[in-house]
Scaffold this motif. Structure first.
Motif, PDB file in Angstrom:
ATOM      1  N   ASP A 367       0.830  -1.239   0.125  1.00 22.95           N
ATOM      2  CA  ASP A 367       0.024   0.153  -0.002  1.00 22.95           C
ATOM      3  C   ASP A 367       0.991   1.339  -0.027  1.00 22.95           C
ATOM      4  O   ASP A 367       0.409   2.439  -0.644  1.00 22.95           O
ATOM      5  N   HIS A 368       2.119   1.170   0.773  1.00 24.18           N
ATOM      6  CA  HIS A 368       2.851   2.324   0.679  1.00 24.18           C
ATOM      7  C   HIS A 368       3.425   2.478  -0.710  1.00 24.18           C
ATOM      8  O   HIS A 368       3.368   3.802  -1.037  1.00 24.18           O
ATOM      9  N   LEU A 369       3.814   1.707  -1.229  1.00 26.35           N
ATOM     10  CA  LEU A 369       4.486   1.807  -2.485  1.00 26.35           C
ATOM     11  C   LEU A 369       3.465   2.202  -3.832  1.00 26.35           C
ATOM     12  O   LEU A 369       3.792   3.041  -4.567  1.00 26.35           O
ATOM     13  N   LYS A 370       2.438   1.694  -3.441  1.00 27.30           N
ATOM     14  CA  LYS A 370       1.203   2.231  -4.485  1.00 27.30           C
ATOM     15  C   LYS A 370       0.987   3.571  -4.304  1.00 27.30           C
ATOM     16  O   LYS A 370       0.812   4.298  -5.094  1.00 27.30           O
ATOM     17  N   GLN A 371       1.009   4.240  -2.756  1.00 22.96           N
ATOM     18  CA  GLN A 371       0.875   5.547  -2.727  1.00 22.96           C
ATOM     19  C   GLN A 371       1.844   6.356  -3.312  1.00 22.96           C
ATOM     20  O   GLN A 371       1.878   7.662  -3.879  1.00 22.96           O
ATOM     21  N   VAL A 372       3.241   5.704  -3.194  1.00 20.69           N
ATOM     22  CA  VAL A 372       4.334   6.467  -3.880  1.00 20.69           C
ATOM     23  C   VAL A 372       4.415   6.900  -5.450  1.00 20.69           C
ATOM     24  O   VAL A 372       4.462   7.931  -6.006  1.00 20.69           O
ATOM     25  N   VAL A 373       3.727   5.702  -6.176  1.00 19.40           N
ATOM     26  CA  VAL A 373       3.500   5.731  -7.695  1.00 19.40           C
ATOM     27  C   VAL A 373       2.541   6.593  -7.845  1.00 19.40           C
ATOM     28  O   VAL A 373       2.425   7.454  -8.937  1.00 19.40           O
ATOM     29  N   LEU A 374       1.457   6.669  -7.018  1.00 15.00           N
ATOM     30  CA  LEU A 374       0.172   7.423  -7.215  1.00 15.00           C
ATOM     31  C   LEU A 374       0.546   8.981  -7.221  1.00 15.00           C
ATOM     32  O   LEU A 374       0.287   9.690  -7.907  1.00 15.00           O
ATOM     33  N   ASN A 375       1.210   9.004  -5.829  1.00 18.12           N
ATOM     34  CA  ASN A 375       1.912  10.739  -5.757  1.00 18.12           C
ATOM     35  C   ASN A 375       2.546  11.102  -7.132  1.00 18.12           C
ATOM     36  O   ASN A 375       2.335  12.294  -7.377  1.00 18.12           O
ATOM     37  N   LEU A 376       3.535  10.355  -7.263  1.00 15.45           N
ATOM     38  CA  LEU A 376       4.389  10.782  -8.308  1.00 15.45           C
ATOM     39  C   LEU A 376       3.455  10.982  -9.899  1.00 15.45           C
ATOM     40  O   LEU A 376       3.882  11.859 -10.432  1.00 15.45           O
ATOM     41  N   ALA A 377       2.750   9.956 -10.140  1.00 14.40           N
ATOM     42  CA  ALA A 377       1.885  10.245 -11.447  1.00 14.40           C
ATOM     43  C   ALA A 377       0.912  11.432 -11.358  1.00 14.40           C
ATOM     44  O   ALA A 377       0.954  12.011 -12.034  1.00 14.40           O
ATOM     45  N   LYS A 378       0.273  11.553 -10.031  1.00 14.84           N
ATOM     46  CA  LYS A 378      -0.609  12.624  -9.897  1.00 14.84           C
ATOM     47  C   LYS A 378       0.215  13.981 -10.049  1.00 14.84           C
ATOM     48  O   LYS A 378      -0.195  14.899 -10.645  1.00 14.84           O
ATOM     49  N   ASN A 379       1.408  13.942  -9.440  1.00 14.76           N
ATOM     50  CA  ASN A 379       2.448  15.246  -9.569  1.00 14.76           C
ATOM     51  C   ASN A 379       2.621  15.619 -10.927  1.00 14.76           C
ATOM     52  O   ASN A 379       2.394  16.609 -11.569  1.00 14.76           O
ATOM     53  N   ALA A 380       2.966  14.414 -11.871  1.00 20.69           N
ATOM     54  CA  ALA A 380       3.073  14.519 -13.160  1.00 20.69           C
ATOM     55  C   ALA A 380       2.095  15.162 -13.861  1.00 20.69           C
ATOM     56  O   ALA A 380       2.376  15.865 -14.789  1.00 20.69           O
ATOM     57  N   ILE A 381       0.913  14.512 -13.912  1.00 23.86           N
ATOM     58  CA  ILE A 381      -0.399  15.065 -14.544  1.00 23.86           C
ATOM     59  C   ILE A 381      -0.890  16.261 -14.234  1.00 23.86           C
ATOM     60  O   ILE A 381      -0.766  17.132 -15.172  1.00 23.86           O
ATOM     61  N   GLU A 382      -0.271  16.949 -13.051  1.00 30.48           N
ATOM     62  CA  GLU A 382      -0.846  18.288 -12.506  1.00 30.48           C
ATOM     63  C   GLU A 382       0.265  19.145 -13.200  1.00 30.48           C
ATOM     64  O   GLU A 382      -0.173  20.360 -13.434  1.00 30.48           O
ATOM     65  N   ALA A 383       1.496  18.832 -13.657  1.00 25.90           N
ATOM     66  CA  ALA A 383       2.417  19.708 -14.066  1.00 25.90           C
ATOM     67  C   ALA A 383       2.377  19.734 -15.761  1.00 25.90           C
ATOM     68  O   ALA A 383       2.900  20.594 -16.504  1.00 25.90           O
ATOM     69  N   MET A 384       1.219  19.083 -16.262  1.00 29.08           N
ATOM     70  CA  MET A 384       0.907  19.035 -17.894  1.00 29.08           C
ATOM     71  C   MET A 384      -0.429  19.790 -17.679  1.00 29.08           C
ATOM     72  O   MET A 384      -1.409  19.077 -18.123  1.00 29.08           O
ATOM     73  N   SER A 385      -0.625  20.965 -17.487  1.00 30.83           N
ATOM     74  CA  SER A 385      -1.968  21.575 -17.396  1.00 30.83           C
ATOM     75  C   SER A 385      -2.548  21.601 -19.111  1.00 30.83           C
ATOM     76  O   SER A 385      -3.746  21.654 -19.021  1.00 30.83           O
ATOM     77  N   SER A 386      -1.733  21.362 -19.908  1.00 28.74           N
ATOM     78  CA  SER A 386      -2.121  21.733 -21.266  1.00 28.74           C
ATOM     79  C   SER A 386      -1.878  20.344 -21.879  1.00 28.74           C
ATOM     80  O   SER A 386      -1.981  20.370 -23.381  1.00 28.74           O
TER      81      SER A 386
END
Length: 473
Positions: A367-386
């Motif tokens: 569960d902790h590693l899933k949270q790491v991957v989700l956090n990193l993916a979420k940050n990456a998606i939010e960095a691409m607003s367009s």
């Protein structure tokens, strides 16, 4: 006080002692160089004196041989020979006295008669015996004995090189004269003459203290400056290292304080939050009108957001005892693949997943590693607003499992890069600044490492390294 005393002892050991030892070595080395220079200079002038004496003796011998030849051809000169020699003594400064002998009276005369050439005597004087040879009988009819002026030769030596002492010896070691009677030195130079069985011995002059100081001072000064520059560089390095250690210690204390406070606060928040969530669900079932449902959905979303922040606070606190198990990192990422894919589609982001071709077994808490991957993916998606490209790839390298999360977003600003893993540091307007802190905390718990490479307006790549374990049976 203790640190200042340590610094003082380090200065003595690393600066004062090397400067003293180095200065002594430089002075000794420079003294050897000067002594060698004096030796070469003395040898050079000894050779100059030898050439000068050889020329002097060659000219003198030639003059006597000419006189002997004239006497042998004109026997009438014998009657006035003493007058001729007196006149010659006055005209030629090389002769101190010239005598005529009609018969052989010394071993030198006998040898000169035998070889029919001028000979140098060995009676502690610079004397030349020249035989007068009769051209018809080829026998000696007399001898010219000329005593040379040693003071004249001595004066020439003293003028040419007054720094060194010179002595002229005959073939039996008798001293003919000495020039520049200076203080004796341990080193001497000996050269042999070509025109006579004599030798010149020269004492190499010792190096004066003033000369030593003048020669060594620039090198000593340069060495001392260099040692102090090294000391300053070491001081700078130690100060920089100490500052870095203090900063890391401060950050660790800050994180520990924040974690402890956050964990205790989060536990207190979750209890009333659960009650609020339950009552909102009951109210949403009672009030079915559109406006009420809109309000309830907003409240539910905000409660969910609060719950996510509370979960992050809990991880910031002291890690609880977790049951680690061996899992394949490929399976962990595949299990949350649909969530990431839906989020990417929602934000108009092209998403691709590249799993490793080999298993990546690691000891972890899933569960902790899933949270790491989700956090990193979420940050990456939010960095691409367009919109943009999100790529998650897995690979095996030596004894490590590698997780790469790459995006083509705006990148991380320079002023944020050095503070990425500090709590509450974020470049987002609505961010909490806890996402990467939580990720690093989880990765550290798994004995891994996290690296970030980002270029503004080009994108970011985050690499997570986790140690491999035995493959899943």
């Amino acid at each position: 006080m203790g640190r200042e005393r340590t610094r003082r002892w380090l200065y003595i050991l690393l600066v004062i002692v090397p400067c003293l030892i180095g200065s002594v070595w430089i002075v000794r080395w420079q003294d050897e160089q000067l002594q060698r220079q004096q030796l070469e200079e003395t040898r050079m002038f000894a050779n100059i004196h030898r050439n000068d004496l050889d020329r002097f003796l060659a000219e003198t011998t030639a003059r006597l041989e000419t006189l002997a030849l004239v006497i042998s051809k004109h026997t009438d000169i014998k009657e006035n020979i003493h007058d001729v020699m007196k006149q010659m003594e006055k005209q030629d400064v090389r002769f101190e006295r010239i005598s005529f002998f009609s018969e052989s009276t010394s071993p030198a005369m006998q040898l000169a008669e035998a070889i029919k050439q001028p000979m140098f005597t060995d009676d502690k004087t610079a004397t030349i015996v020249t035989p007068i040879i009769d051209e018809q009988t080829k026998r000696a009819i007399g001898f010219l004995v000329a005593t040379l002026r040693t003071d004249y030769m001595k004066q020439r030596m003293e003028i040419i090189y007054p720094q060194a002492s010179f002595r002229l010896y005959d073939e039996k070691g008798n001293e003919l004269f000495s020039a520049n009677n200076l203080r004796a030195s341990e080193e001497t130079v000996v050269v042999h003459l070509n025109q006579a069985p004599w030798l010149i011995e020269a004492n190499v002059p010792p190096v004066a203290n003033k000369q030593r100081v003048q020669a060594a001072l620039p090198y000593v000064f340069t060495f001392i400056v260099a040692v102090h520059m090294i000391w300053l560089f070491i001081q700078y390095w130690l100060l920089k290292r100490r500052t870095m250690m203090e900063r890391m210690e401060t950050e660790a204390q800050k994180l520990e304080l924040v974690g402890t406070l956050a964990a205790s606060t989060a536990h207190e928040i979750r209890n009333p939050l659960a009650g609020i969530k339950g009552f909102i669900q009951l109210l949403s079932e009672k009030h079915k009108d559109t406006e009420s449902q809109l309000y309830f959905s907003v409240i539910q979303n905000e409660i969910t957001r609060i719950n996510d922040i509370v979960n992050e606070f809990l991880i910031l606190g002291k890690p609880t005892v977790q049951k680690f198990e061996t899992c394949d990192l490929n399976d962990i990422v595949l299990s949350i693949h649909p969530i990431i894919e839906s989020q990417a589609h929602l934000h108009n982001v092209v998403y691709s997943l590249q799993c490793a071709r080999v298993p990546l077994p690691i000891r972890c808490y899933k569960d902790h590693l899933k949270q790491v991957v989700l956090n990193l993916a979420k940050n990456a998606i939010e960095a691409m607003s367009s919109g943009g490209q999100l790529t998650i790839s897995l690979a095996k390298q030596d004894g490590w499992a590698l997780l790469h999360v790459s995006d083509t977003g705006s990148g991380i600003p320079k002023h944020v890069k050095d503070k990425l893993f500090q709590p509450f540091v974020t470049s987002k307007q609505t961010g909490t600044g806890l996402g990467l802190v939580v990720c690093k905390r989880i990765v550290d718990m798994h004995e891994g490492a996290i690296d970030i490479h980002s270029i503004e307006n080009k994108g970011t790549t985050i690499t997570v390294r986790l140690p491999l374990r035995q493959e899943v049976g």
